[in-house]
Design an enzyme around this catalytic site. Structure first.
Site, PDB file in Angstrom:
ATOM      1  N   HIS A  49       0.818  -1.260   0.024  1.00 26.98           N
ATOM      2  CA  HIS A  49      -0.187   0.130   0.035  1.00 26.98           C
ATOM      3  C   HIS A  49       0.911   1.305   0.046  1.00 26.98           C
ATOM      4  O   HIS A  49       1.956   1.054   0.498  1.00 26.98           O
ATOM      5  CB  HIS A  49      -0.879   0.146   1.168  1.00 26.98           C
ATOM      6  N   ASP A  52       2.384   1.481   3.187  1.00 27.26           N
ATOM      7  CA  ASP A  52       3.388   0.561   3.667  1.00 27.26           C
ATOM      8  C   ASP A  52       4.710   1.138   3.548  1.00 27.26           C
ATOM      9  O   ASP A  52       5.739   0.848   3.844  1.00 27.26           O
ATOM     10  CB  ASP A  52       3.174  -0.786   3.030  1.00 27.26           C
TER      11      ASP A  52
HETATM   12  C1  3MF Z   1      -9.495  -6.657   0.649  1.00 29.38           C
HETATM   13  C2  3MF Z   1      -8.145  -6.897  -0.262  1.00 29.38           C
HETATM   14  C3  3MF Z   1      -7.080  -5.752   0.192  1.00 29.38           C
HETATM   15  C4  3MF Z   1      -6.173  -5.471  -1.237  1.00 29.38           C
HETATM   16  C5  3MF Z   1      -5.228  -4.704  -0.828  1.00 29.38           C
HETATM   17  C6  3MF Z   1      -4.266  -4.310  -2.169  1.00 29.38           C
HETATM   18  C7  3MF Z   1      -6.205  -5.644   2.342  1.00 29.38           C
HETATM   19  O1  3MF Z   1     -10.545  -7.498   0.365  1.00 29.38           O
HETATM   20  O2  3MF Z   1      -8.003  -7.859  -0.786  1.00 29.38           O
HETATM   21  O3  3MF Z   1      -6.227  -6.410   1.152  1.00 29.38           O
HETATM   22  O4  3MF Z   1      -5.802  -6.700  -1.710  1.00 29.38           O
HETATM   23  O5  3MF Z   1      -5.668  -3.560  -0.536  1.00 29.38           O
HETATM   24  O6  3MF Z   1      -5.094  -4.112  -3.175  1.00 29.38           O
END
Ligand code: 3MF
Ligand code: MG
Length: 347
Positions: A49, A52
């Site tokens: 992210h 991150d």
């Molecule tokens: C939510 C997700 C997310 C996305 C992530 C990257 C936290 O259901 O799947 O995981 O995969 O934000 O795009």
């Protein structure tokens, strides 16, 4: 020559076990400790992210954000790790409460677009050309509160702004039908691909399919993947598993339905997924009951299951399958697959 796969996951897949009804149950691992786990488990790709890469991103100036991103890139290089994608986290800030690109407040929408363009710049700094858009809050709790047709053009407009910000960037839409919203505006692969064609440069807009998201939509993940492959738009996957229609579980790949996992690996194999640099990404959560020292097992096991299923796909008796298909004897085909998954020899 059978293709080789490269694996990735996101740092959020090593987590403290909190859920909506209880606090964390494990001490956190520092970001750098997590990076070492990648190597240890045989993963080379890191999914990010934006925050991150740069924690508390909204507190820093533009220059500082890019500087911090460059520091992360140096650390990745030292460890011989590669950034797979950057995903703007558009669901935690107060300005995304009513949606990001589709908020009913134009100032919120401006914030979301600005933050997304910054994610594009971060992607460039960490050396990747992929932005993943999980459109968490682009949907409604109350149907009458928003206009879905207008929402579609707002999402397309936001993607156009990212495409314009960097001529090399590619956008991967990660569809999901619900959670946190009651109803998402781009719930399935069909919606994601259709939205891609509305953008200024459809050649740079594709998709990432997560197994659980397809299942939550009542669809089969391998069919959703195949639909994107048919458009040459499957540029990422989030493999995991999901036990029916409930909260998003992100279980270890193959842990609920081995045949469904086999079908996903088979569709990826048959369409040469990975050979143009696509990663085999996981998006899996450890069970809350897992102790800290064994809280990476879900990652290790998901990768292992994928590799075992690659073997299963490559050793599947395709001529026998083709004979059954030619004879329209799908009962035979069904049993051929079950016997193969059970490790039994040909009859
Ligand atoms: C939510 C997700 C997310 C996305 C992530 C990257 C936290 O259901 O799947 O995981 O995969 O934000 O795009
Ligand atoms: Mg995901």
């Amino acid at each position: 020559m059978p293709g080789k796969y490269r694996f990735s996951f996101g740092p959020w897949n090593i987590h403290e076990g909190a859920d909506p009804f209880g606090p964390p149950v494990r001490e956190s691992f520092a970001f750098d400790e997590k990076l070492k786990v990648y190597k240890q488990l045989g993963f080379q790709g890191v999914q990010f992210h934006d925050d991150d890469v740069v924690p508390s991103i909204d507190r820093y100036s533009h220059t500082d954000v890019l500087k911090k991103a460059r520091e992360v890139k140096r650390r990745l290089d030292e460890l011989e790790l590669v950034a797979e994608f950057v995903a703007p986290r558009l669901w935690e800030d107060a300005r995304t409460t009513d949606g990001a690109y589709t908020s009913n407040d134009s100032r919120d929408r401006d914030y979301a677009i600005e933050r997304s363009v910054r994610a594009v710049e971060i992607a460039r700094e960490v050396g990747c050309d992929r932005i993943v858009l999980w459109l968490a809050r682009e949907g409604s709790y109350l149907r009458e509160a928003k206009d879905p047709a207008r929402a579609l053009s707002q999402i397309v407009e936001a993607i156009n702004r990212m495409l314009a910000a960097d001529r090399g960037i590619r956008i991967l839409i990660e569809p999901k039908p619900n959670e946190p919203m009651d109803q998402a505006f781009l719930p399935t692969m069909g919606h994601a691909i259709a939205a891609a064609y509305l953008t200024d440069d459809p050649t740079r807009v594709g998709a990432l399919m997560e197994s659980a998201h397809a299942i939550l939509a009542g669809l089969d993940p391998s069919d959703e993947m195949a639909f994107a492959l048919g458009h040459r738009k499957l540029w990422g996957v989030h493999l995991n598993d999901q036990n029916g229609l409930k909260y998003d579980q992100d279980k270890a790949f193959g842990s609920v339905d081995l045949r469904r996992a086999f079908d996903q690996v088979r569709v990826l194999e048959r369409h040469n997924y990975g050979q143009a640099g696509e990663w085999v990404g996981l998006d899996v959560k450890a069970m809350r009951t897992q102790r800290r020292d064994v809280s990476f097992a879900h990652l290790k096991h998901s990768k292992e299951t994928f590799e075992l299923l690659v073997e299963k796909v490559r050793t599947f008796d395709e001529p026998a399958a083709q004979r059954s298909i030619a004879e329209r004897n799908y009962e035979e085909l069904d049993q051929l697959i079950l016997r193969h998954l059970l490790g039994l020899r040909e009859r």
